[in-house]
Design an enzyme around this catalytic site. Structure first.
Site, short mmCIF file in Angstrom:
data_model
loop_
_atom_site.label_atom_id
_atom_site.label_comp_id
_atom_site.label_asym_id
_atom_site.label_seq_id
_atom_site.Cartn_x
_atom_site.Cartn_y
_atom_site.Cartn_z
N GLY A 41 0.66 -1.17 -0.12
CA GLY A 41 -0.17 0.08 -0.05
C GLY A 41 0.96 1.27 0.04
O GLY A 41 1.84 1.32 -1.08
N GLU A 42 0.56 2.13 0.93
CA GLU A 42 1.48 3.43 1.16
C GLU A 42 1.90 3.32 2.31
O GLU A 42 1.18 3.51 3.45
CB GLU A 42 0.66 4.42 0.58
CG GLU A 42 1.48 5.78 0.49
CD GLU A 42 2.75 5.66 -0.50
OE1 GLU A 42 2.49 5.20 -1.58
OE2 GLU A 42 3.69 5.91 -0.03
N SER A 43 3.38 3.15 2.31
CA SER A 43 3.95 3.17 3.85
C SER A 43 3.82 4.42 4.46
O SER A 43 3.37 4.39 5.96
CB SER A 43 5.50 2.51 3.85
OG SER A 43 6.22 3.52 3.11
N CYS A 73 6.10 -5.36 0.17
CA CYS A 73 6.24 -4.20 -0.11
C CYS A 73 5.96 -3.06 0.82
O CYS A 73 6.87 -2.80 1.67
CB CYS A 73 5.16 -3.96 -1.58
SG CYS A 73 5.76 -2.88 -2.57
N ARG A 100 13.07 3.23 -0.45
CA ARG A 100 11.58 3.27 -1.11
C ARG A 100 11.67 3.66 -2.64
O ARG A 100 12.58 4.66 -2.90
CB ARG A 100 10.71 4.25 -0.37
CG ARG A 100 10.15 3.97 0.92
CD ARG A 100 9.63 4.90 1.50
NE ARG A 100 8.36 5.07 1.08
CZ ARG A 100 7.69 6.19 1.06
NH1 ARG A 100 8.12 7.30 1.60
NH2 ARG A 100 6.38 6.18 0.47
N ILE A 129 5.51 -3.36 -7.51
CA ILE A 129 4.73 -2.28 -7.57
C ILE A 129 5.27 -1.18 -7.00
O ILE A 129 4.97 -1.08 -6.04
CB ILE A 129 3.16 -2.44 -7.45
CG1 ILE A 129 2.46 -3.80 -8.18
CG2 ILE A 129 2.24 -1.13 -7.80
CD1 ILE A 129 1.24 -3.94 -7.83
N ARG A 130 5.90 -0.09 -7.69
CA ARG A 130 6.51 0.74 -6.98
C ARG A 130 7.26 0.48 -5.62
O ARG A 130 7.15 0.75 -4.68
CB ARG A 130 5.53 2.18 -6.62
CG ARG A 130 6.37 3.38 -6.97
CD ARG A 130 5.24 4.47 -7.34
NE ARG A 130 4.40 4.81 -6.20
CZ ARG A 130 4.84 5.73 -5.08
NH1 ARG A 130 5.75 6.19 -5.15
NH2 ARG A 130 3.90 5.96 -4.33
N HIS A 166 4.59 -8.65 -4.66
CA HIS A 166 3.40 -9.00 -4.16
C HIS A 166 2.94 -10.46 -4.59
O HIS A 166 2.32 -10.61 -5.44
CB HIS A 166 2.29 -8.06 -4.68
CG HIS A 166 2.47 -6.86 -4.12
ND1 HIS A 166 1.71 -6.14 -3.38
CD2 HIS A 166 3.29 -5.61 -4.60
CE1 HIS A 166 2.01 -4.86 -3.07
NE2 HIS A 166 2.90 -4.59 -4.15
N GLU A 168 0.64 -12.09 -3.20
CA GLU A 168 -0.98 -12.18 -3.10
C GLU A 168 -1.73 -11.63 -4.50
O GLU A 168 -2.97 -11.74 -4.50
CB GLU A 168 -1.39 -11.47 -1.93
CG GLU A 168 -1.64 -9.76 -2.24
CD GLU A 168 0.04 -9.15 -2.21
OE1 GLU A 168 1.05 -9.69 -2.28
OE2 GLU A 168 0.07 -8.02 -2.08
N1 GLN Z 1 5.53 2.76 -2.87
C1 GLN Z 1 5.04 2.25 -1.58
C2 GLN Z 1 5.59 2.91 -0.53
O1 GLN Z 1 6.82 3.40 -0.51
C3 GLN Z 1 5.01 0.76 -1.75
C4 GLN Z 1 4.25 0.32 -2.78
C5 GLN Z 1 3.66 -0.88 -2.42
O2 GLN Z 1 3.42 -1.38 -1.45
N2 GLN Z 1 3.28 -1.55 -3.62
O3 GLN Z 1 5.07 2.65 0.43
#
Ligand code: GLN
Length: 184
Positions: A41-43, A73, A100, A129-130, A166, A168
């Site tokens: 997600g977004e940390s 992630c 990150r 993913i990113r 990921h 999942e």
């Molecule tokens: N870019 C997100 C972060 O820095 C991580 C991306 C992800 O969990 N797929 O938190």
């Protein structure tokens, strides 16, 4: 952990392989579970919400009891050592440092075949993913999967597991099944 991000896909994966799984949002939710997955997600958001719901200490205590935790992630970012101003405040539960968004922007997301020390059959398809990069690996860290250039993308230290990709998001549940071996 169902604060933000891809928790639903982990629930589906776990239930598909026969695990009784539920969403964790509040400290009390940790009382009667055996293990925890911190999803992608977004940390920065996950970190803020951990403060809001006062989850930081309960999760650290959960880990200290030896209860398995897996971060994917953003989840591995949350488990890593707290060492950089660019990172949100992390839990420092696994002796790695993370950079990150190190492969670039969302559009630079990619899928790669991973070699793994724990699976003898076909390669694991890693969905990045990113994703973050694991920039330092401590001496007690076991590297489980790596990219073609040998950079580590899945690591374990005792009962803590981290993947920068990921599992999942595929229907290959070998990593979820591997996590179950932590409870044997
Ligand atoms: N870019 C997100 C972060 O820095 C991580 C991306 C992800 O969990 N797929 O938190």
């Amino acid at each position: 952990m169902a604060l933000q991000g891809g928790f639903l896909e982990h629930l589906v994966a776990l239930r598909t392989i026969g695990v009784v799984a539920r969403e964790v949002r509040l400290p009390n939710d940790l009382n009667d579970i055996d293990g925890l997955i911190i999803p992608g997600g977004e940390s920065t958001t996950i970190s803020q919400m951990m403060d809001l719901y006062e989850l930081r200490k309960p999760i650290s205590d959960f880990a200290k009891k030896g209860s398995p935790i897996w971060g994917t992630c953003a989840g591995i970012i949350m488990l890593s050592m707290n060492n950089s101003n660019e990172n949100p405040e992390t839990l420092s539960l696994i002796d790695i440092n993370i950079k990150r968004n190190a492969y670039g922007r969302q559009s630079e997301s990619f899928i790669a075949d991973l070699d793994s020390s724990i699976f003898s059959d076909q390669k694991f398809q890693g969905v990045f993913i990113r994703a973050p990069i694991i920039a330092r690996v401590g001496k007690d860290i076991e590297v489980l999967s790596w990219l073609k250039d040998e950079s580590p993308v899945a690591v374990r230290q005792g009962s803590i597991l981290g993947t920068t990709f990921h599992p999942e998001l595929t229907d290959d549940y070998r990593y979820h099944k591997y996590f179950l071996t932590f409870f044997e």
